[in-house]
Scaffold this motif. Sequence first.
Motif, PDB file in Angstrom:
ATOM      1  N   VAL A  19      46.682  41.917  66.321  1.00  0.00           N
ATOM      2  CA  VAL A  19      47.873  42.743  66.534  1.00  0.00           C
ATOM      3  C   VAL A  19      48.854  42.571  65.370  1.00  0.00           C
ATOM      4  N   LEU A  20      49.093  41.329  64.965  1.00  0.00           N
ATOM      5  CA  LEU A  20      50.026  41.074  63.863  1.00  0.00           C
ATOM      6  C   LEU A  20      49.487  41.619  62.543  1.00  0.00           C
ATOM      7  N   ASP A  30      57.253  46.243  51.318  1.00  0.00           N
ATOM      8  CA  ASP A  30      56.557  45.015  50.929  1.00  0.00           C
ATOM      9  C   ASP A  30      57.113  43.778  51.634  1.00  0.00           C
ATOM     10  N   ARG A  31      58.420  43.730  51.848  1.00  0.00           N
ATOM     11  CA  ARG A  31      59.038  42.563  52.484  1.00  0.00           C
ATOM     12  C   ARG A  31      58.592  42.430  53.950  1.00  0.00           C
ATOM     13  N   ARG A  32      58.630  43.529  54.668  1.00  0.00           N
ATOM     14  CA  ARG A  32      58.160  43.502  56.063  1.00  0.00           C
ATOM     15  C   ARG A  32      56.670  43.181  56.118  1.00  0.00           C
ATOM     16  N   PHE A  33      55.905  43.702  55.182  1.00  0.00           N
ATOM     17  CA  PHE A  33      54.478  43.405  55.066  1.00  0.00           C
ATOM     18  C   PHE A  33      54.267  41.888  55.010  1.00  0.00           C
ATOM     19  N   LYS A  34      55.041  41.214  54.165  1.00  0.00           N
ATOM     20  CA  LYS A  34      54.893  39.766  53.975  1.00  0.00           C
ATOM     21  C   LYS A  34      55.303  38.980  55.215  1.00  0.00           C
ATOM     22  N   TRP A  35      56.320  39.433  55.947  1.00  0.00           N
ATOM     23  CA  TRP A  35      56.725  38.749  57.178  1.00  0.00           C
ATOM     24  C   TRP A  35      55.645  38.870  58.247  1.00  0.00           C
ATOM     25  N   PHE A  36      55.099  40.062  58.423  1.00  0.00           N
ATOM     26  CA  PHE A  36      54.032  40.230  59.404  1.00  0.00           C
ATOM     27  C   PHE A  36      52.797  39.428  59.007  1.00  0.00           C
ATOM     28  N   MET A  37      52.516  39.363  57.708  1.00  0.00           N
ATOM     29  CA  MET A  37      51.376  38.579  57.248  1.00  0.00           C
ATOM     30  C   MET A  37      51.566  37.101  57.581  1.00  0.00           C
ATOM     31  N   THR A  38      52.791  36.622  57.470  1.00  0.00           N
ATOM     32  CA  THR A  38      53.082  35.229  57.828  1.00  0.00           C
ATOM     33  C   THR A  38      52.724  34.981  59.292  1.00  0.00           C
ATOM     34  N   GLY A  39      53.139  35.877  60.161  1.00  0.00           N
ATOM     35  CA  GLY A  39      52.817  35.740  61.585  1.00  0.00           C
ATOM     36  C   GLY A  39      51.324  35.793  61.845  1.00  0.00           C
ATOM     37  N   GLU A  40      50.642  36.692  61.176  1.00  0.00           N
ATOM     38  CA  GLU A  40      49.187  36.793  61.311  1.00  0.00           C
ATOM     39  C   GLU A  40      48.529  35.469  60.915  1.00  0.00           C
TER      40      GLU A  40
END
Length: 173
Positions: A19-20, A30-40
């Motif tokens: 989901v993440l 790009d910034r939101r991309f990196k935050w979601f990637m952190t959660g994943e």
Amino acid sequence: MFTTFWFSPAQLLGYLAFVLGVACFLQTDDRRFKWFMTGECIAYIAHFALLGNPTAVASSSLSMLRSLLSLYTRSKWVAVGVVAANVGFGLTIAQKPGDWLPLGASCLGTIALFTLQGVPMRLLMMCGTALWIANNLIVGSIGGTALEVVIAVINLGTIARMLKARPAARTPQ
């Protein structure tokens, strides 16, 4: 392959990573991309720990760290340090060729996040996605395999949307 239960704690964490990860690759910012990637990555750390895959845990841990660091710096020296750490983990804990797949994916992701933006970043991340698909098939990660296949499709769609949103190049008159 896929010898674990569909609803075991390990697989449930894989579904959370799914989901993440989908949310991550839907992002055009790009910034939101990196935050979601952190959660994943956090979900993946627990998922692969429960599946008993230490190289994927190491890779996911470094991927989480690099995602966070890339939010605050684009230093190529930081990228080199993260790639070196991946190689170091590989030399220390990899026991078979397949163990290098998640580490290679993390290296590609590091290069992408620290040196590229927009479409080029996502294209290099796509190469890492291919390595994760291979790893997840080998270790029996149901959620992880589904995640990476869906990520590949979504990433292609996001790239297309980003290319379409670019202003048309001016032709000289």
